[in-house]
Write an enzyme that holds these catalytic residues in place. Structure first.
Site, PDB file in Angstrom:
ATOM      1  N   PHE A 160     -29.218  15.102  13.678  1.00 16.57           N
ATOM      2  CA  PHE A 160     -28.586  13.987  12.971  1.00 16.57           C
ATOM      3  C   PHE A 160     -29.391  12.731  13.277  1.00 16.57           C
ATOM      4  CE2 PHE A 160     -25.621  10.787  11.763  1.00 16.57           C
ATOM      5  CZ  PHE A 160     -24.777  11.365  10.835  1.00 16.57           C
TER       6      PHE A 160
ATOM      7  N   ASP B 201     -31.295  17.196   2.778  1.00 11.63           N
ATOM      8  CA  ASP B 201     -30.987  18.290   3.709  1.00 11.63           C
ATOM      9  C   ASP B 201     -30.549  19.525   2.930  1.00 11.63           C
ATOM     10  OD1 ASP B 201     -28.458  17.243   3.156  1.00 11.63           O
ATOM     11  OD2 ASP B 201     -28.186  16.463   5.157  1.00 11.63           O
TER      12      ASP B 201
ATOM     13  N   ARG C 194     -28.337   1.318  10.252  1.00 10.48           N
ATOM     14  CA  ARG C 194     -29.214   1.240   9.081  1.00 10.48           C
ATOM     15  C   ARG C 194     -30.370   0.275   9.330  1.00 10.48           C
ATOM     16  NH1 ARG C 194     -26.786   3.567   4.587  1.00 10.48           N
ATOM     17  NH2 ARG C 194     -24.531   3.394   4.511  1.00 10.48           N
TER      18      ARG C 194
ATOM     19  N   GLU D 253     -35.479   9.382  -2.380  1.00 10.26           N
ATOM     20  CA  GLU D 253     -34.409   9.752  -1.449  1.00 10.26           C
ATOM     21  C   GLU D 253     -34.803   9.382  -0.021  1.00 10.26           C
ATOM     22  OE1 GLU D 253     -31.449  10.891  -1.858  1.00 10.26           O
ATOM     23  OE2 GLU D 253     -31.328  12.437  -3.379  1.00 10.26           O
ATOM     24  N   ASP D 254     -33.817   8.955   0.765  1.00  8.01           N
ATOM     25  CA  ASP D 254     -34.073   8.727   2.185  1.00  8.01           C
ATOM     26  C   ASP D 254     -34.194  10.046   2.927  1.00  8.01           C
ATOM     27  OD1 ASP D 254     -31.397   9.293   1.746  1.00  8.01           O
ATOM     28  OD2 ASP D 254     -30.639   7.726   3.070  1.00  8.01           O
TER      29      ASP D 254
END
Length: 192
Positions: free
Chosen positions: A159, A109, A172, A105-106
């Site tokens: 964020f 949360d 990205r 996973e990047d």
């Protein structure tokens, strides 16, 4: 926290949370641990399109053992509907029954998306199933019992974009991870 490098594409970005060098070093460390733990095992790395692609590519190239890679795509849970339903948009091409699966996973949360993916993957009877996440945002965690075996960095509740993470399909490509100044309400500058 590092200072903002010259590659800063616009004023929407705030501080750099993780530099390219920090990410590269940590990915190498994670790859060493994974290589040791899965030596001699049939390993399949699975990530979610599109955000996890950068991390998966760098991690798989740093491994010292062979590993298959595969991709899934889902509609994600949102903050507005955390109890909503995720939907599988692209399934695996690889058979995973009896194989060791590492979900790459990047970012994790709330944990809802990862929990959904684990449920989907577990129904296929892998030999083992664990998570490797580059970023762990524990302040927003709703699902407390995820099998996170490898964690790159724990980050604050901000964020972030870059290194695969986007905001409206931008950022990205950044080799570092930065804070989006105004969070998900940020207005983007026009494209040049």
């Amino acid at each position: 926290m590092a200072s903002l490098p010259a590659l800063r594409p616009d004023a929407t970005l705030g501080e750099v949370l993780l530099t390219e060098e920090q990410i590269r070093a940590r990915v190498a460390e994670l790859a060493d641990h994974i290589s040791e733990d899965y030596a001699g095992k049939d390993l399949v790395l699975v990530t979610v399109l599109k955000g996890g692609v950068f991390f998966l590519a760098d991690l798989s190239r740093a491994l010292k053992i062979p590993a298959a890679i595969d991709f899934m795509a889902i509609s994600s849970y949102t903050a507005e509907s955390p109890s909503g339903v995720a939907r599988l948009l692209k399934d695996l091409d690889e058979e995973i029954t009896g194989r060791h699966v590492l979900l790459v996973e990047d970012i994790i949360d709330t944990g809802l998306t990862a929990a959904y993916l684990l449920r989907v993957l577990q129904t296929r009877n892998p030999a083992s199933l664990a998570i490797c996440t580059l970023l762990d945002k524990t302040a927003r965690r709703i699902v407390p019992t995820l099998p996170i075996r490898y964690r790159g960095f724990e980050i604050p509740d901000v964020f972030v974009v870059g290194y695969g993470l986007d905001y409206r399909q931008r950022y990205r490509h950044l080799p570092y991870i930065a804070v989006l100044k105004d969070g998900p309400e940020a207005s983007l500058p026009p494209l040049r």
